[in-house]
Design an enzyme around this catalytic site. Structure first.
Site, PDB file in Angstrom:
ATOM      1  N   GLY A  60     -19.630  15.016  -0.179  1.00 38.90           N
ATOM      2  CA  GLY A  60     -18.338  15.322  -0.967  1.00 38.90           C
ATOM      3  C   GLY A  60     -17.081  15.153  -0.179  1.00 38.90           C
TER       4      GLY A  60
ATOM      5  N   GLY B 160     -13.310  15.089  -1.773  1.00 46.47           N
ATOM      6  CA  GLY B 160     -13.021  16.377  -2.752  1.00 46.47           C
ATOM      7  C   GLY B 160     -11.954  17.024  -2.287  1.00 46.47           C
TER       8      GLY B 160
ATOM      9  N   ILE C 159     -19.599   9.919  -3.772  1.00 43.19           N
ATOM     10  CA  ILE C 159     -20.040   9.282  -4.756  1.00 43.19           C
ATOM     11  C   ILE C 159     -19.524   8.072  -5.033  1.00 43.19           C
ATOM     12  CG2 ILE C 159     -19.181  10.340  -6.979  1.00 43.19           C
ATOM     13  CD1 ILE C 159     -22.231  10.303  -8.007  1.00 43.19           C
ATOM     14  N   ARG C 160     -18.293   7.791  -4.837  1.00 43.40           N
ATOM     15  CA  ARG C 160     -17.721   6.692  -5.003  1.00 43.40           C
ATOM     16  C   ARG C 160     -16.691   6.549  -3.833  1.00 43.40           C
ATOM     17  NH1 ARG C 160     -15.665  10.462  -8.187  1.00 43.40           N
ATOM     18  NH2 ARG C 160     -13.289  10.799  -8.302  1.00 43.40           N
TER      19      ARG C 160
ATOM     20  N   TYR D 255     -20.233  28.013 -12.653  1.00 43.24           N
ATOM     21  CA  TYR D 255     -19.899  27.639 -11.225  1.00 43.24           C
ATOM     22  C   TYR D 255     -20.442  29.072 -10.557  1.00 43.24           C
ATOM     23  CZ  TYR D 255     -17.151  26.887  -7.072  1.00 43.24           C
ATOM     24  OH  TYR D 255     -16.618  26.725  -5.795  1.00 43.24           O
TER      25      TYR D 255
END
Length: 318
Positions: free
Chosen positions: A9, A12, A36-37, A143
């Site tokens: 991650g 982010g 993820i990308r 969350y």
């Protein structure tokens, strides 16, 4: 053995700046960024980057072996406001990514884990002012529920299997270099941009909604600080309270007016108001300060100076 880091991650809100700081600290080749990308940004362009799905155990295991990773920073998560729109996926991502790294550590494939928690673990029944380290925790958001559950599992894996997992409960985070990421405290990022570009801002929280906040520089400092501390100093294996400052939209507006006297602030509370009302107004982080020497550098005043300096220099070229 040299420290070899995998950040999951890394693109982010926190991961972007954490990656840069870890590369500066440990060397570019010792820090593997993943997400993820593949985006066109500094995280991807300034070091080793791998595409990985945090929900894919085998992909993570492959990277651990490929790069002989010692430390994993699991930063992949769906944040508060975004998670409310897709609760099932938020639960899946926030929980199963954690299980994957805990189980890999249990199997001896990771030496040390950092996993972030949040003030979202608290709820409407938690004491709102100077919220203690140990207190009532009845979170009312997906969350918060996932972070509260994650804390219990971190503690369990440490006690049962000796997994060296470390965590801090982030307050609202403010950064000049990364855009807001779908959180309830994100007004405090956007307001600085709008002060420069529009001279006015409409807050989605009411004027006296006080929340704990932290400048990103301090959040990164705390994240690396807790990971560098000797294991015996980390006495809490659920997650540490962490604090720097608390303020309201009205107070941040007044601070901005010192720099932009004509700045106008209005209020139109939306669904995020209910989330904010369920969170603490201020945090007691005595344990973090005493156990591993946490100390913040920024308050509202010097953060505002630094935000405008960096936004004007790097983003708006003024």
């Amino acid at each position: 053995m040299d420290t070899k880091i995998l950040i999951i991650g890394a693109c982010g809100q926190i991961g972007t700046e954490l990656t840069a700081k870890l590369r500066a600290t440990y060397g570019v080749n010792n820090v593997i960024a993943s997400d993820i990308r593949k985006l066109e940004n500094d995280v991807v362009n300034n070091g080793i980057f791998e595409v990985v799905n945090a929900l894919d155990y085998n992909q993570i295991e492959h990277l651990l072996e490929k790069y002989q990773i010692t430390d994993v920073y699991l930063m992949a998560a769906l944040l508060s406001a975004t998670a409310e729109k897709n609760p099932a996926f938020a639960w899946d991502l926030n929980m199963n990514s954690l299980f994957h790294v805990l189980n890999l550590a249990k199997a001896g494939k990771i030496k040390k884990i950092f996993w972030p928690s949040s003030i979202a673990v608290f709820g409407p029944t938690t004491p709102r002012h100077n919220t203690p380290q140990y207190t009532v925790m009845e979170p009312s958001t997906v969350y918060g529920i996932s972070k509260q559950t994650g804390e219990r599992w971190c503690e369990y894996y440490h006690k049962q299997y000796g997994v060296d997992v470390r965590s801090i409960r982030y307050p609202g985070l403010i950064s000049w270099s990364t855009e807001a990421g779908g959180g309830t405290t994100d007004y405090a990022v956007d307001i600085y941009h709008k002060a420069i570009t529009d001279g006015k801002f409409t807050s989605f929280l009411s004027e006296n909604s006080e929340l704990p906040m932290m400048y990103m520089d301090d959040a990164i400092k705390a994240t690396i600080g807790i990971m560098q501390a000797p294991a015996e100093q980390i006495k809490i294996r659920s997650s540490y309270n962490l604090a720097a400052m608390s303020f309201t939209p009205k107070q941040i507006g007044e601070e901005i007016k010192k720099h932009y006297p004509n700045f106008e602030l209005s209020y139109e509370p939306d669904f995020r108001q209910k989330i904010a009302d369920s969170w603490p107004a201020s945090i007691d982080d005595t344990s973090a300060r005493e156990d591993w020497g946490w100390k913040n550098d920024f308050d509202l005043e010097n953060m505002t100076v630094d935000m405008f300096k960096n936004l004007n220099e790097h983003i708006y070229n003024k």
